[in-house]
Write an enzyme that holds these catalytic residues in place. Structure first.
Site, PDB file in Angstrom:
ATOM      1  N   SER A  85      59.990  44.088   7.589  1.00  0.00           N
ATOM      2  CA  SER A  85      59.475  44.792   6.422  1.00  0.00           C
ATOM      3  C   SER A  85      60.292  46.065   6.178  1.00  0.00           C
ATOM      4  O   SER A  85      61.510  45.999   6.034  1.00  0.00           O
ATOM      5  CB  SER A  85      57.980  45.075   6.604  1.00  0.00           C
ATOM      6  OG  SER A  85      57.411  45.603   5.424  1.00  0.00           O
ATOM      7  N   HIS A 189      54.297  42.577   0.304  1.00  0.00           N
ATOM      8  CA  HIS A 189      55.040  41.315   0.321  1.00  0.00           C
ATOM      9  C   HIS A 189      54.306  40.204  -0.435  1.00  0.00           C
ATOM     10  O   HIS A 189      54.335  39.048  -0.034  1.00  0.00           O
ATOM     11  CB  HIS A 189      55.366  40.899   1.764  1.00  0.00           C
ATOM     12  CG  HIS A 189      56.095  41.962   2.511  1.00  0.00           C
ATOM     13  ND1 HIS A 189      57.373  42.350   2.189  1.00  0.00           N
ATOM     14  CD2 HIS A 189      55.708  42.779   3.528  1.00  0.00           C
ATOM     15  CE1 HIS A 189      57.754  43.341   2.977  1.00  0.00           C
ATOM     16  NE2 HIS A 189      56.766  43.619   3.791  1.00  0.00           N
TER      17      HIS A 189
END
Length: 304
Positions: A85, A189
């Site tokens: 991430s 996401h």
């Protein structure tokens, strides 16, 4: 062969930066980065409580700063770099795609954009404990949830609205023992983060970009990215697309990785590696007490 990895949001804990600031030059470096991005990283890394550093706009720059600071302390020369991430921005700096200050400016823009996107709808993320991904993923999709992080070892993190997360808790996939809500401020996401993508794309236009100096593995698909422009393009799109850390670890294994070091605040990715990459030596940089062991691992495994 050594891989250096950087963790994502959720790895931060109150005061975790405190011991690192005793290293020569560390406090000055953090102060300079704080001035550059208009955020007091020293305060948030040493004095702020858990709720304050849960804020997306704070947590993300704090994680990148800690990662860069701890990597500099070991003077690592890894064969491969990757990040989970927001850790991909840290990894891009490791690889020389962008410099440290540019990484902090980019992550500051990312954190603010994602915080604004998260404020539109009440959303969140939750980890599934146990279960088979082949069973869990279709179940999540049936509930309207996104498998936002596929982390390997059967670990999946679902993301969606508060109502969808509640429905998941009430109706878990077969084989899942428990659903644990995560301390993050939104459904990262996923399509909920689409408004942040354009803002990050604009911020990326200001970057001076170079091609990776070491092998860079993308968490979009576990692929190796050879150009700086493609690295940055993936950093931009990544905020609204799933993280496939499972595929990153598959790439590490195929490339013959023998050791993995996770920069501060380490622990999450080394835990995943221990389950998915048996036989690979792992080390998490949690405090400066871990530096000597990290340097020894670098000497033994880097530059294969």
């Amino acid at each position: 062969m050594l891989v250096l990895v950087a963790p994502g949001q959720g790895a931060q804990t109150p005061g975790f930066l405190t011991p690192w600031l005793d290293l020569p030059g560390a406090a000055d470096r953090i102060a300079a980065w704080s001035d550059a991005i208009g955020l007091d990283l020293t305060h948030y890394g040493t004095e702020a409580d858990a709720e304050a550093i849960r804020d997306t706009a704070v947590a993300q720059p704090l994680l990148v700063a800690a990662g860069l600071l701890s990597a500099a302390a070991i003077n690592a020369s890894p064969d491969i770099v990757a990040g989970h991430s927001v850790g991909e921005i840290t990894a891009a700096a490791f690889a020389g795609v962008i410099d440290d200050e540019a990484a902090l400016r980019l992550v500051r823009a990312r954190g603010l954009a994602m915080a604004d996107a998260a404020a539109v709808t009440e959303t969140g993320m939750a980890a599934l404990l146990g279960g088979d991904p082949e069973v869990s993923v279709p179940h999540l999709e049936k509930l309207g949830l996104t498998p936002a992080n596929v982390n390997g070892g059967g670990q999946i993190v679902a993301a969606g609205t508060a109502e969808q997360i509640a429905a998941l808790v009430a109706d878990m996939p077969e084989g899942v023992r428990r659903v644990v809500p995560l301390k993050v401020a939104g459904a990262f996401h996923t399509h909920h983060m689409a408004p942040a993508v354009e803002r990050l794309r604009e911020a990326a236009l200001e970057l001076k970009i170079a091609d990776p100096a070491v092998t860079y593995v993308s968490n979009a698909d576990g692929g190796i990215v050879a150009t700086g422009d493609e690295v940055v393009s993936r950093l931009v799109g990544q905020v609204a697309n799933p993280v496939r850390w499972d595929l990153c670890m598959e790439t590490f294994k195929k490339m013959g990785v023998t050791a993995l070091i996770e920069v501060c605040p380490g622990g999450t990715l080394t835990g995943l590696a221990k389950r998915a990459m048996p036989g690979v030596q792992t080390l998490a940089l949690k405090t400066p007490d871990d530096l000597d062991a990290a340097r020894a691992l670098i000497t033994e495994h880097a530059g294969a």
